[in-house]
Design an enzyme around this catalytic site. Structure first.
Site, short mmCIF file in Angstrom:
data_model
loop_
_atom_site.label_atom_id
_atom_site.label_comp_id
_atom_site.label_asym_id
_atom_site.label_seq_id
_atom_site.Cartn_x
_atom_site.Cartn_y
_atom_site.Cartn_z
N ILE A 150 -4.08 3.22 -8.26
CA ILE A 150 -3.77 1.81 -7.61
C ILE A 150 -4.42 0.81 -8.46
O ILE A 150 -3.82 -0.18 -8.71
CB ILE A 150 -4.29 1.69 -6.36
CG1 ILE A 150 -3.64 2.84 -5.43
CG2 ILE A 150 -4.10 0.33 -5.67
CD1 ILE A 150 -3.80 3.18 -4.05
N ARG A 235 -9.41 0.78 2.51
CA ARG A 235 -9.72 1.31 4.01
C ARG A 235 -10.84 0.17 4.45
O ARG A 235 -11.53 -0.26 3.81
CB ARG A 235 -10.74 2.60 3.56
CG ARG A 235 -9.95 3.97 3.65
CD ARG A 235 -8.66 3.94 4.70
NE ARG A 235 -7.94 5.04 4.40
CZ ARG A 235 -6.76 5.25 3.82
NH1 ARG A 235 -6.16 3.96 3.48
NH2 ARG A 235 -5.79 6.13 3.71
N ASP A 258 -5.35 -5.55 4.43
CA ASP A 258 -4.16 -4.70 4.93
C ASP A 258 -5.00 -3.56 5.87
O ASP A 258 -4.32 -2.85 6.57
CB ASP A 258 -3.46 -3.74 3.90
CG ASP A 258 -2.15 -3.30 4.16
OD1 ASP A 258 -1.47 -4.06 5.18
OD2 ASP A 258 -1.90 -2.08 3.72
N GLU A 263 -9.21 -0.02 13.29
CA GLU A 263 -7.73 -0.19 13.31
C GLU A 263 -7.05 0.79 14.10
O GLU A 263 -7.41 2.13 14.05
CB GLU A 263 -6.99 -0.47 11.86
CG GLU A 263 -6.80 0.77 11.40
CD GLU A 263 -6.30 0.65 9.83
OE1 GLU A 263 -6.79 -0.16 8.77
OE2 GLU A 263 -5.17 1.34 9.36
N HIS A 286 -1.70 -2.46 7.69
CA HIS A 286 -1.63 -1.26 6.97
C HIS A 286 -0.48 -0.80 6.54
O HIS A 286 0.10 0.41 6.64
CB HIS A 286 -2.13 -0.08 7.65
CG HIS A 286 -3.04 1.08 6.81
ND1 HIS A 286 -4.11 1.81 7.21
CD2 HIS A 286 -2.58 1.32 5.57
CE1 HIS A 286 -4.26 2.77 6.27
NE2 HIS A 286 -3.41 2.55 5.40
N GLY A 288 0.46 -0.94 3.09
CA GLY A 288 0.40 -0.97 1.77
C GLY A 288 1.48 0.01 1.05
O GLY A 288 1.99 -0.15 0.19
N ALA A 289 1.55 1.21 1.64
CA ALA A 289 2.30 2.46 1.16
C ALA A 289 3.61 2.39 1.90
O ALA A 289 4.49 3.43 1.32
CB ALA A 289 1.61 3.56 1.40
C1 3PG Z 1 -2.80 6.17 1.82
O1 3PG Z 1 -3.81 6.69 2.11
O2 3PG Z 1 -2.06 6.87 1.19
C2 3PG Z 1 -2.23 4.78 2.45
O3 3PG Z 1 -3.53 4.10 2.81
C3 3PG Z 1 -1.19 4.93 3.12
O4 3PG Z 1 -1.51 5.34 4.75
P1 3PG Z 1 -0.19 5.51 5.52
O5 3PG Z 1 0.50 6.73 5.06
O6 3PG Z 1 -0.82 5.85 6.79
O7 3PG Z 1 0.42 4.39 5.59
#
Ligand code: 3PG
Length: 319
Positions: A150, A235, A258, A263, A286, A288-289
């Site tokens: 990342i 995190r 994020d 959380e 949260h 991001g992904a």
């Molecule tokens: C990860 O650890 O891959 C990211 O923080 C994404 O987490 P998530 O799948 O809970 O969105």
């Protein structure tokens, strides 16, 4: 094989699992309360951020494999899983681009105050004067803490915006990583203090461990430039939020976050947090992904782990 999916998962990929002959239960709504009951007869659990604690693991009598559909495994009690002979595997790297894209979105949002612009617009307010104060990104110095997949993806994007990119030198880095750092124009500094003093923006890309827990504390924040930005898409545990609130109030630190202390594990909930609500924070949920591209790439990785497991192998085991 009986597989429980306890989080959102692309339909195309769950259909592949069914076609391969697996008995699938898909229950994205499961949480700490309902998971122990649901998991009991399943051999494989596929999960995102839903917390997997000792109580759940002890009820999972048939469970042999937990697949974290993503990178971070801090939500899974890996020690307990090991003691019960349950393997934990993750899918690192597949969502890096998505997280890096969000990092750039947060940086641009803060510099241009995009969310506040939009909120005023919705109220029928026109305020070109107030929102004409952005500094611009070109030439700003971005310090990246954590040069994994990342961190690199963020560096590449930041260079596209003509930013100066800084990272910490690290003895023992592989020649490949070292070459990549040099050829990406990343400048290496020897100490974190130097990096904090140099950077206009600091972005965190480290896992939550005993060492990184609350690493962004009063001392860390006091070394950042006045008015600098802190970006955290890694995190929440990395940040002492009380110290961050004080730094935002007293030193004009602005934050794009994020992830947060405590959380919610569930994807829909209420969330009261001193930083989420703070005027100097643009906070996302949260996510991001959470792009379609990233989730497909992660799900490809999950299917590869299931297939390898059937053939007696474990890919990316983390416990
Ligand atoms: C990860 O650890 O891959 C990211 O923080 C994404 O987490 P998530 O799948 O809970 O969105």
């Amino acid at each position: 094989m009986k597989i429980l999916i306890a989080d959102s998962f692309p339909a195309s990929h769950s259909e592949s699992l069914v076609r391969a002959g697996h008995e699938l239960t898909i229950k994205p709504e499961l949480d700490g309360g309902s998971l122990p009951q649901a998991i009991q007869t399943n051999e494989i659990l596929i999960v995102r951020s839903t917390r997997i604690d000792e109580n759940t693991l002890k009820q999972a009598r048939e469970l042999k494999l937990i697949i974290r559909a993503g990178a971070g495994t801090n939500t899974i009690d890996k020690e307990c899983a090991s003691s019960l002979d349950i393997s934990v595997c993750n899918v690192p790297g597949a969502n890096s681009r998505a997280v890096a894209e969000l990092v750039m979105g947060l940086i641009l949002s803060i510099d241009r105050q995009i969310p506040s612009n939009v909120m005023d617009a919705k109220q029928g307010l026109w305020n070109k004067k107030k929102y004409s104060t952005a500094r611009g990104l070109a030439g700003q110095k971005l310090g990246i803490l954590g040069m994994g997949a990342i961190g690199f993806a963020v560096a590449e994007r930041a260079r596209g915006f003509a930013m100066g990119v800084y990272a910490l030198s690290k003895p023992g880095r592989s020649p490949d990583a070292e070459n990549r750092i040099t050829s990406s124009g990343i400048i290496q500094l020897d100490t974190q203090d130097e990096l904090l003093k140099t950077s206009d923006i600091v972005t965190l890309h480290m896992p939550a461990t005993e060492t990184t827990r609350r690493m962004v504390n009063r001392e860390f924040l006091s070394k950042m430039k006045r008015g600098a930005m802190l970006i955290n898409t890694s995190r929440g545990d990395l940040v002492d939020e009380e110290a961050l609130v004080d730094a935002m109030n007293s030193r004009g630190i602005r934050a794009g976050l994020d992830v947060y202390n405590n959380e919610p594990g569930a994807s829909e909930n209420t969330f009261k947090s001193q930083v989420f609500a703070h005027p100097s924070v643009y906070g996302t949920h949260h996510i991001g992904a959470s792009t379609e591209q990233a989730q497909i790439a992660v799900a490809d990785g999950v299917l590869a782990i299931v297939e390898a497991y059937i053939n007696g192998k474990l890919i990316n085991q983390v416990n």
